[in-house]
Design a protein around this motif. Structure first.
Motif, PDB file in Angstrom:
ATOM      1  N   ALA A   1      -1.106   2.887 -13.557  1.00  0.00           N
ATOM      2  CA  ALA A   1      -2.352   3.372 -14.419  1.00  0.00           C
ATOM      3  C   ALA A   1      -2.028   4.769 -15.144  1.00  0.00           C
ATOM      4  O   ALA A   1      -2.596   4.982 -16.112  1.00  0.00           O
ATOM      5  CB  ALA A   1      -3.347   3.833 -13.308  1.00  0.00           C
TER       6      ALA A   1
ATOM      7  N   PHE B   1      -3.237   5.321 -19.017  1.00  0.00           N
ATOM      8  CA  PHE B   1      -4.140   6.530 -19.374  1.00  0.00           C
ATOM      9  C   PHE B   1      -3.208   7.774 -19.513  1.00  0.00           C
ATOM     10  O   PHE B   1      -3.741   8.808 -19.145  1.00  0.00           O
ATOM     11  CB  PHE B   1      -5.127   6.667 -18.059  1.00  0.00           C
ATOM     12  CG  PHE B   1      -5.830   5.283 -17.815  1.00  0.00           C
ATOM     13  CD1 PHE B   1      -6.946   4.970 -18.605  1.00  0.00           C
ATOM     14  CD2 PHE B   1      -5.675   4.748 -16.526  1.00  0.00           C
ATOM     15  CE1 PHE B   1      -7.605   4.017 -18.360  1.00  0.00           C
ATOM     16  CE2 PHE B   1      -6.382   3.575 -16.311  1.00  0.00           C
ATOM     17  CZ  PHE B   1      -7.410   3.265 -17.286  1.00  0.00           C
TER      18      PHE B   1
ATOM     19  N   GLU C   1      -8.282   0.174 -13.556  1.00  0.00           N
ATOM     20  CA  GLU C   1      -9.672   0.955 -13.977  1.00  0.00           C
ATOM     21  C   GLU C   1      -9.370   2.104 -14.482  1.00  0.00           C
ATOM     22  O   GLU C   1      -8.226   2.702 -14.067  1.00  0.00           O
ATOM     23  CB  GLU C   1     -10.593   1.061 -12.776  1.00  0.00           C
ATOM     24  CG  GLU C   1     -10.876  -0.383 -12.481  1.00  0.00           C
ATOM     25  CD  GLU C   1     -12.394  -0.824 -13.141  1.00  0.00           C
ATOM     26  OE1 GLU C   1     -12.674  -0.149 -14.206  1.00  0.00           O
ATOM     27  OE2 GLU C   1     -12.862  -2.162 -12.730  1.00  0.00           O
ATOM     28  N   ARG C   2     -10.044   3.004 -15.130  1.00  0.00           N
ATOM     29  CA  ARG C   2      -9.919   4.266 -15.367  1.00  0.00           C
ATOM     30  C   ARG C   2      -9.678   5.204 -14.324  1.00  0.00           C
ATOM     31  O   ARG C   2     -10.267   5.405 -13.370  1.00  0.00           O
ATOM     32  CB  ARG C   2     -11.183   4.601 -16.158  1.00  0.00           C
ATOM     33  CG  ARG C   2     -11.297   6.289 -16.741  1.00  0.00           C
ATOM     34  CD  ARG C   2     -12.273   6.516 -17.478  1.00  0.00           C
ATOM     35  NE  ARG C   2     -13.583   6.656 -16.881  1.00  0.00           N
ATOM     36  CZ  ARG C   2     -14.793   6.779 -17.359  1.00  0.00           C
ATOM     37  NH1 ARG C   2     -15.043   7.212 -18.490  1.00  0.00           N
ATOM     38  NH2 ARG C   2     -15.877   6.798 -16.650  1.00  0.00           N
ATOM     39  N   GLN C   3      -8.499   5.772 -14.535  1.00  0.00           N
ATOM     40  CA  GLN C   3      -8.177   6.923 -13.615  1.00  0.00           C
ATOM     41  C   GLN C   3      -8.030   8.346 -14.273  1.00  0.00           C
ATOM     42  O   GLN C   3      -7.582   9.086 -13.507  1.00  0.00           O
ATOM     43  CB  GLN C   3      -6.511   6.491 -13.413  1.00  0.00           C
ATOM     44  CG  GLN C   3      -6.414   5.174 -12.488  1.00  0.00           C
ATOM     45  CD  GLN C   3      -7.171   5.122 -11.273  1.00  0.00           C
ATOM     46  OE1 GLN C   3      -6.940   5.984 -10.346  1.00  0.00           O
ATOM     47  NE2 GLN C   3      -7.441   4.080 -10.713  1.00  0.00           N
ATOM     48  N   SER C   4      -8.718   8.574 -15.436  1.00  0.00           N
ATOM     49  CA  SER C   4      -8.288   9.875 -16.119  1.00  0.00           C
ATOM     50  C   SER C   4      -9.963  10.206 -16.512  1.00  0.00           C
ATOM     51  O   SER C   4     -10.834   9.605 -16.727  1.00  0.00           O
ATOM     52  CB  SER C   4      -7.568   9.744 -17.259  1.00  0.00           C
ATOM     53  OG  SER C   4      -7.667  10.810 -18.037  1.00  0.00           O
ATOM     54  N   SER C   5      -9.938  11.536 -16.531  1.00  0.00           N
ATOM     55  CA  SER C   5     -11.242  12.216 -16.791  1.00  0.00           C
ATOM     56  C   SER C   5     -11.151  12.631 -18.415  1.00  0.00           C
ATOM     57  O   SER C   5     -12.178  13.005 -18.825  1.00  0.00           O
ATOM     58  CB  SER C   5     -11.632  13.435 -16.271  1.00  0.00           C
ATOM     59  OG  SER C   5     -10.326  14.377 -16.282  1.00  0.00           O
TER      60      SER C   5
ATOM     61  N   THR D   1     -14.588   0.222 -17.948  1.00  0.00           N
ATOM     62  CA  THR D   1     -14.194   1.533 -18.103  1.00  0.00           C
ATOM     63  C   THR D   1     -13.140   2.043 -18.563  1.00  0.00           C
ATOM     64  O   THR D   1     -12.601   3.012 -19.008  1.00  0.00           O
ATOM     65  CB  THR D   1     -14.283   2.012 -16.532  1.00  0.00           C
ATOM     66  OG1 THR D   1     -13.358   1.230 -15.754  1.00  0.00           O
ATOM     67  CG2 THR D   1     -15.588   1.794 -15.699  1.00  0.00           C
ATOM     68  N   THR D   2     -12.082   1.148 -18.689  1.00  0.00           N
ATOM     69  CA  THR D   2     -10.729   1.417 -19.228  1.00  0.00           C
ATOM     70  C   THR D   2     -11.011   1.338 -20.890  1.00  0.00           C
ATOM     71  O   THR D   2     -10.156   2.373 -21.541  1.00  0.00           O
ATOM     72  CB  THR D   2      -9.755   0.036 -18.852  1.00  0.00           C
ATOM     73  OG1 THR D   2      -9.508   0.048 -17.573  1.00  0.00           O
ATOM     74  CG2 THR D   2      -8.533   0.504 -19.722  1.00  0.00           C
TER      75      THR D   2
ATOM     76  N   GLU E   1     -13.483   2.620 -22.239  1.00  0.00           N
ATOM     77  CA  GLU E   1     -14.547   3.544 -22.867  1.00  0.00           C
ATOM     78  C   GLU E   1     -13.508   4.894 -23.169  1.00  0.00           C
ATOM     79  O   GLU E   1     -13.990   5.690 -24.038  1.00  0.00           O
ATOM     80  CB  GLU E   1     -15.247   4.000 -21.562  1.00  0.00           C
ATOM     81  CG  GLU E   1     -16.444   2.842 -21.374  1.00  0.00           C
ATOM     82  CD  GLU E   1     -17.204   3.336 -20.037  1.00  0.00           C
ATOM     83  OE1 GLU E   1     -16.787   4.140 -19.423  1.00  0.00           O
ATOM     84  OE2 GLU E   1     -18.067   2.316 -19.722  1.00  0.00           O
ATOM     85  N   VAL E   2     -12.095   4.900 -22.524  1.00  0.00           N
ATOM     86  CA  VAL E   2     -11.563   6.155 -22.795  1.00  0.00           C
ATOM     87  C   VAL E   2     -10.508   5.750 -23.907  1.00  0.00           C
ATOM     88  O   VAL E   2      -9.909   6.688 -24.074  1.00  0.00           O
ATOM     89  CB  VAL E   2     -10.951   6.594 -21.581  1.00  0.00           C
ATOM     90  CG1 VAL E   2     -11.962   6.969 -20.397  1.00  0.00           C
ATOM     91  CG2 VAL E   2      -9.848   5.593 -20.934  1.00  0.00           C
TER      92      VAL E   2
ATOM     93  N   HIS F   1     -16.463   1.479 -28.620  1.00  0.00           N
ATOM     94  CA  HIS F   1     -15.682   2.853 -28.121  1.00  0.00           C
ATOM     95  C   HIS F   1     -14.468   3.109 -28.949  1.00  0.00           C
ATOM     96  O   HIS F   1     -14.009   4.247 -29.028  1.00  0.00           O
ATOM     97  CB  HIS F   1     -15.271   2.198 -26.478  1.00  0.00           C
ATOM     98  CG  HIS F   1     -16.153   1.967 -25.630  1.00  0.00           C
ATOM     99  ND1 HIS F   1     -17.042   2.799 -25.175  1.00  0.00           N
ATOM    100  CD2 HIS F   1     -16.379   0.748 -24.959  1.00  0.00           C
ATOM    101  CE1 HIS F   1     -17.899   2.178 -24.456  1.00  0.00           C
ATOM    102  NE2 HIS F   1     -17.573   1.080 -24.264  1.00  0.00           N
TER     103      HIS F   1
END
Length: 732
Positions: free
Chosen positions: A125, A129, A149-153, A176-177, A179-180, A205
């Protein structure tokens, strides 16, 4: 990788650059040599990645990547001027092992290419990310598991290109992936095992998304209307999935689309003309192998940029719209396997630059339109399985680039005239013209020439009369010849083995007669494995349809075949048949062949199909046929064979039907069980038997010890004489 300098053009490509430029170049090279080396942290991170690879799969990095040296000079590594690692480019290096997340410690990394290796495990990940990577390519590896899945803010990752194609990733594509990934321009997730709905919110997105490839997965459900929000999308590919329903009207709001591809799904409904016309930038439209119905919309003619149109294998019908002739850039069209009808002449091909045209497996009638002969760049034309009729036009000879022509299963007439017109197509490599010319005579005229590049010729199921003509011997590049299902007479010509490249010969279902010529046992391409490399491995211009449902895309995909079944051949099967060691299919069925089955057939160790049924063959089934470990179809039914049926290996898989009609055969798979007393070897000579019998009687009546001793010696010698040839055969 450093970007190249964009130098101003002088307008003359041969003019020399001014001297000041060389001074500048020297200064640049001098400064490059003074670039700072990479940091210890970056060197350590790269070493950790290298050490995570298997010893036999490190691509030689243990030699190139040596600790203590400047990692900016290592193979596959590029750095910026201040010594920061910007590129790790290790595509096609034979790497094997897992991808360690240590690469994410390269805080200045912009491009990571690990494609075309054998890397396995999950995709870290930390790389997906990353706060620095803009291009991530791990395609063509063995990476498995779900996409992380998203692991970053970080709400705004820099990633622009993500290529994870041709791996073993599975599960749903995590929303969620996406989205960033707001800067994503290209996503290739093809050839994995992703399931669930397609990621339709991706353009919400990533508004700059230009390319999305989701082919060869297990996506299901309908096409979401949200794809209409992809205003910048140029390429949308989602073929070979389980997508259902109709094309939503909203999809056609993505007016930047140049390539729209959904083949091999379960799409239904009608291709709506009022919606289709909105995609005025379309270059490729591929909706083949679905369940689309209705007519081709007239508005298709407004797609003036269209170069490829794939509507094959659907349920479409009706006449073709004349507006199709306005697609002036159209070079490839396939409408194969629909229910289109009417005459092709409704389309004026004059303004088109067609290269490939496939109209096969429809209900077209009439003659081939004259306007199609203006497409002088035509390479492949498929008209098979329709209702065309009449003579071929003299203008067909103007198609000098034509390589592939199939008019199989129509109602064309005058074979001699057709061949004389086609010989001007000097680049023809594949000519399939069977199931036409009903009841005509195959031309014997030796003046039929040309066809010097022909590799495939089928004139089957016409049914033609006459003999196999001499002019075929001039086709020196011929690899496949099918004259089956005609009414040809006479023998197999002795020149058959002069066709040095012929590996597929089907002359079954005729009235050919005579003995099997020894020349047939000396066909070079079937004799030696080394000759197989001479076959042209390239793709055919269009698939060859041996039946409407069975197709071949490459010549070397065809089986190596010799089929002379259903004729009137007599005599025995020559033992020289053992020379044809490359055969996959051997069919001598339904003739009048006699004698024994040669044990030499056991030399044909690639054989998958052996059919000797419906002849007058005698003797035993040679036990040596047990060596045919690839044999999947076997039949010797309806002969006069006797003795035990071979057992073991493939012979334990064949049913009673393989042996029916041979009352003297026995074996555990038949109703007739073999006697416990083993019969003497069939190979034993009659003279041997008489000699042994005479000696035995002499011993009985004479009682002489010397005679008995002599008899034992001779018996042993005769047994040796019989066994040695058998041993030698098994070791040939």
């Amino acid at each position: 990788m450093m970007q190249p300098l964009n130098l101003p053009s002088s307008g003359n490509s041969t003019s020399k650059l001014p001297m000041p430029f060389f001074g500048l170049a020297f200064l640049l090279l001098s400064s490059a040599s003074l670039v700072s080396s990479c940091t210890e942290q970056e060197r350590s991170s790269l070493i950790d990645f290298r050490d995570g690879l298997s010893p036999e799969g490190n691509g030689g990095l243990n030699v190139s990547w040596v600790n203590g040296t400047d990692c900016c000079r290592w193979e596959g590594i590029n750095c910026s001027n201040d010594g920061v690692v910007t590129d790790v480019l290790l595509g096609s290096k034979g790497l094997k092992g897992s991808i360690l997340s240590s690469l994410s410690n390269l805080t200045g990394l912009l491009r990571l290419n690990l494609s075309h290796n054998s890397l396995y495990g999950s995709l870290p990940a930390e790389l997906v990310f990353s706060s620095s990577i803009i291009v991530l390519d791990v395609s063509f590896n063995d990476i498995s598991g779900p996409l992380q899945e998203r692991q970053s803010s970080n709400p705004d990752l820099p990633l622009q290109v993500l290529n994870i194609s041709s791996n073993f990733l599975k599960g749903q594509f995590p929303s969620t992936t996406l989205e960033v990934m707001k800067n994503l321009v290209a996503l290739n997730a093809s050839n994995n095992s992703f399931t669930g709905p397609m990621p339709s919110s991706i353009c919400d997105h990533a508004p700059s998304l230009s390319m999305l490839d989701l082919c060869f997965n297990e996506f299901s459900g309908t096409i979401s209307p949200e794809f209409g929000n992809c205003t910048m999308l140029k390429v949308l590919k989602a073929g070979q999935n389980d997508i259902t329903g109709a094309l939503p009207h909203e999809l056609f709001s993505a007016t930047s689309l140049e390539h729209l591809s959904f083949p091999n799904n379960y799409l239904q409904g009608v291709l709506d003309g009022s919606s289709l016309v909105k995609l005025s930038n379309l270059i490729i439209l591929d909706l083949g192998s679905n369940a689309l119905s209705g007519k081709m919309p007239y508005s298709i003619g407004q797609l003036t940029r269209l170069e490829e149109l794939h509507l094959d294998n659907n349920l479409m019908s009706g006449e073709l719209p004349s507006a199709l002739g306005k697609c002036t850039n159209l070079s490839y069209i396939t409408l194969r396997n629909n229910s289109f009808s009417g005459e092709l002449s409704t389309v004026d091909f004059t303004q088109l630059d067609l290269r490939t045209a496939d109209f096969s497996l429809n209900n077209f009638t009439g003659t081939i339109p004259e306007s199609i002969y203006t497409c002088s760049n035509l390479i492949a034309v498929q008209l098979a399985y329709n209702h065309f009729s009449g003579l071929l036009s003299p203008r067909i000879g103007s198609l000098r680039s034509l390589s592939f022509l199939s008019i199989t299963d129509n109602s064309f007439t005058n074979l001699t005239d057709a061949l004389r017109k086609l010989r001007s197509c000097s680049n023809l490599t594949s000519l399939l013209i069977g199931t036409n010319f009903k009841g005509e005579t195959i031309p014997q005229d030796e003046a039929i020439n040309g066809f010097g590049n022909l590799q495939v010729l089928t004139i089957d199921a016409c049914p033609l009369v006459g003999k196999i003509p001499l002019w075929l011997s001039k086709l020196t590049k011929l690899e496949m010849l099918d004259l089956s299902n005609n009414q040809l007479t006479g023998p197999i010509p002795s020149w058959i083995n002069t066709l040095q490249l012929l590996f597929y010969l089907d002359i079954s279902n005729n009235s050919l007669a005579g003995d099997i010529p020894i020349e047939l046992m000396n066909m070079p391409m079937i004799q030696y494995e080394k000759n197989a490399v001479r076959l042209d491995p390239k793709f055919l211009e269009l698939p060859v349809y041996w039946t409407p449902t069975r197709q071949y895309r490459m010549l070397n995909s065809f089986p190596i075949l010799l089929n002379i079944g259903y004729n009137s051949f007599t005599g025995s099967i020559p033992p020289e048949i053992g020379q044809l060691k490359m055969l996959d299919v051997l069919n001598f069925s339904s003739n009048n062949l006699s004698g024994q089955i040669p044990w030499q057939i056991s030399n044909l160790t690639s054989l998958q199909v052996l059919d000797l049924s419906n002849n007058q063959l005698t003797g035993e089934i040679p036990p040596a046929l047990n060596d045919l470990h690839f044999l999947s179809v076997f039949s010797v039914s309806n002969n006069e064979l006797e003795g035990p049926v071979p057992t073991g290996w493939q012979f334990d898989t064949f049913t009673n039907s393989s042996y029916g009609g041979n009352s003297k055969l026995c074996g555990h798979m038949l109703s007739v069980q073999c006697d416990s007393v083993e019969a003497p070897p069939a190979a034993m000579k009659k003279g041997h038997k008489k000699t042994i019998l005479a000696l035995a009687l002499g011993i009985f009546f004479g009682g002489l010890a010397a005679l008995a001793l002599l008899a034992c010696f001779l018996i042993a010698r005769l047994a040796y004489d019989d066994l040695v040839p058998l041993y030698r055969r098994s070791n040939d």
